[in-house]
Write an enzyme that holds these catalytic residues in place. Structure first.
Site, short mmCIF file in Angstrom:
data_model
loop_
_atom_site.label_atom_id
_atom_site.label_comp_id
_atom_site.label_asym_id
_atom_site.label_seq_id
_atom_site.Cartn_x
_atom_site.Cartn_y
_atom_site.Cartn_z
N HIS A 176 12.25 -4.72 55.29
CA HIS A 176 13.66 -4.47 54.99
C HIS A 176 14.25 -5.61 54.15
O HIS A 176 15.02 -5.37 53.21
CB HIS A 176 14.46 -4.35 56.29
CG HIS A 176 14.39 -2.99 56.93
ND1 HIS A 176 14.70 -1.83 56.26
CD2 HIS A 176 14.09 -2.62 58.20
CE1 HIS A 176 14.58 -0.80 57.07
NE2 HIS A 176 14.20 -1.26 58.27
N GLU A 226 14.22 3.25 55.90
CA GLU A 226 13.28 3.21 57.01
C GLU A 226 11.87 3.62 56.57
O GLU A 226 10.88 2.99 56.93
CB GLU A 226 13.77 4.12 58.15
CG GLU A 226 15.02 3.61 58.85
CD GLU A 226 14.82 2.24 59.46
OE1 GLU A 226 13.78 2.01 60.12
OE2 GLU A 226 15.68 1.38 59.27
N HIS A 246 7.57 -4.16 59.53
CA HIS A 246 8.62 -3.21 59.12
C HIS A 246 9.94 -3.94 58.88
O HIS A 246 10.63 -3.69 57.89
CB HIS A 246 8.77 -2.15 60.21
CG HIS A 246 9.93 -1.23 60.03
ND1 HIS A 246 9.81 0.02 59.44
CD2 HIS A 246 11.24 -1.36 60.37
CE1 HIS A 246 11.00 0.60 59.42
NE2 HIS A 246 11.88 -0.21 59.99
N GLU A 247 10.28 -4.86 59.77
CA GLU A 247 11.55 -5.58 59.64
C GLU A 247 11.52 -6.56 58.47
O GLU A 247 12.51 -6.70 57.73
CB GLU A 247 11.88 -6.31 60.94
CG GLU A 247 12.05 -5.40 62.15
CD GLU A 247 13.12 -4.32 61.95
OE1 GLU A 247 14.06 -4.56 61.16
OE2 GLU A 247 13.00 -3.25 62.57
#
Length: 266
Positions: free
Chosen positions: A129, A188, A125-126
């Site tokens: 980004h 997100e 997920h990071e």
């Protein structure tokens, strides 16, 4: 004249800074990669100087193993420079990735992410980004909003509008709720989608992402309504992951057939 100038200036921003995220979503990008990379690296160095770094070899090897597996399936253009992965001794249930290839994982996260798959869901997920340029887009959006508010302020002053301060305050709140926070929720959700794909390609069982966010929800006391929050509420986040799961499982099963699944153990 002011109105025409404002429209022309805003249109120029869209033309010059138009971009697309990995999911095909249109973006505004006002900063170049070298600027963002320098900012990310500087921020990371500051964090390393101010936050204790874990010296536990097993923990560091475990986190590095998961991150490396994910980075191996990250598109090549995001691997121009080596990534740096640091484990911080902190009870925060969190992780982050910064432009310039910097990944930070707090030891508190390892109490909630129960296995390699759940940790991969967070790190993926990071990384997502960074892949999607969300830092650039967020800074650009803030810059755009500030410029628009400045133009609005100049216009109300020029025309002697009554209650000018009240109008500008209302516009500021509207910009926060209508532009900045929704963009954050969009980021997100997009990072969840990209991260799920990364973990499936890397050979981490995607369904564990749902378990991870359920654990995160249980560990959080945040009851902020979604429209006032920068993150989707857990129920919406999990529902989106469930909707994407068939595709992710198909990708994972193809990887599983090929063998060589990650075996990261703490």
């Amino acid at each position: 004249m002011l109105k025409k100038f404002s429209l022309a200036a805003l249109a120029a921003v869209f033309v010059v800074a138009c971009a697309q995220s990995p999911t095909g979503r249109n973006q505004i990008m006002l900063f170049n990669d070298s600027q963002l990379n320098a900012m990310g690296s500087q921020t990371f160095e500051t964090m390393k100087a101010e936050t204790p770094i874990s010296k536990d070899a097993r923990t560091n090897d475990y986190v590095q193993c998961v991150a490396s597996a994910l980075l191996r399936v990250t598109p090549e253009k995001y691997l121009t420079n080596p990534w740096e992965v640091v484990v911080f001794e902190n009870d925060q249930i969190n992780a982050f990735a910064l432009p310039g290839g910097k990944i930070g994982v707090y030891t508190g996260l390892l109490k909630v992410a129960e296995n390699q798959e759940q940790l991969a869901a967070v790190i993926g997920h990071e990384i997502a980004h960074v892949m999607a340029g969300h830092s650039n887009e967020r800074l650009s959006t803030n810059q755009f909003v500030q410029s628009a508010l400045a133009l609005g302020d100049a216009g109300t002053r020029a025309y002697g509008v009554r209650y000018q301060q009240e109008i500008m305050a209302a516009l500021g709140v509207g910009a926060q709720l209508g532009v900045v926070l929704p963009f954050s929720r969009t980021h997100e959700s997009e990072a969840d989608i990209i991260g799920l794909d990364l973990m499936a390609k890397a050979g981490f069982e995607p369904r564990q992402a749902i378990n991870l966010w359920q654990n995160m929800a249980a560990a959080s006391s945040n009851n902020t309504p979604q429209f006032l929050s920068s993150h989707p509420v857990p129920e919406n986040r999990i529902a989106e992951l469930r909707a994407r799961m068939p595709e992710a499982m198909s990708t994972f099963n193809e990887r599983k057939k090929a063998g060589r699944l990650p075996a990261c153990r703490r």
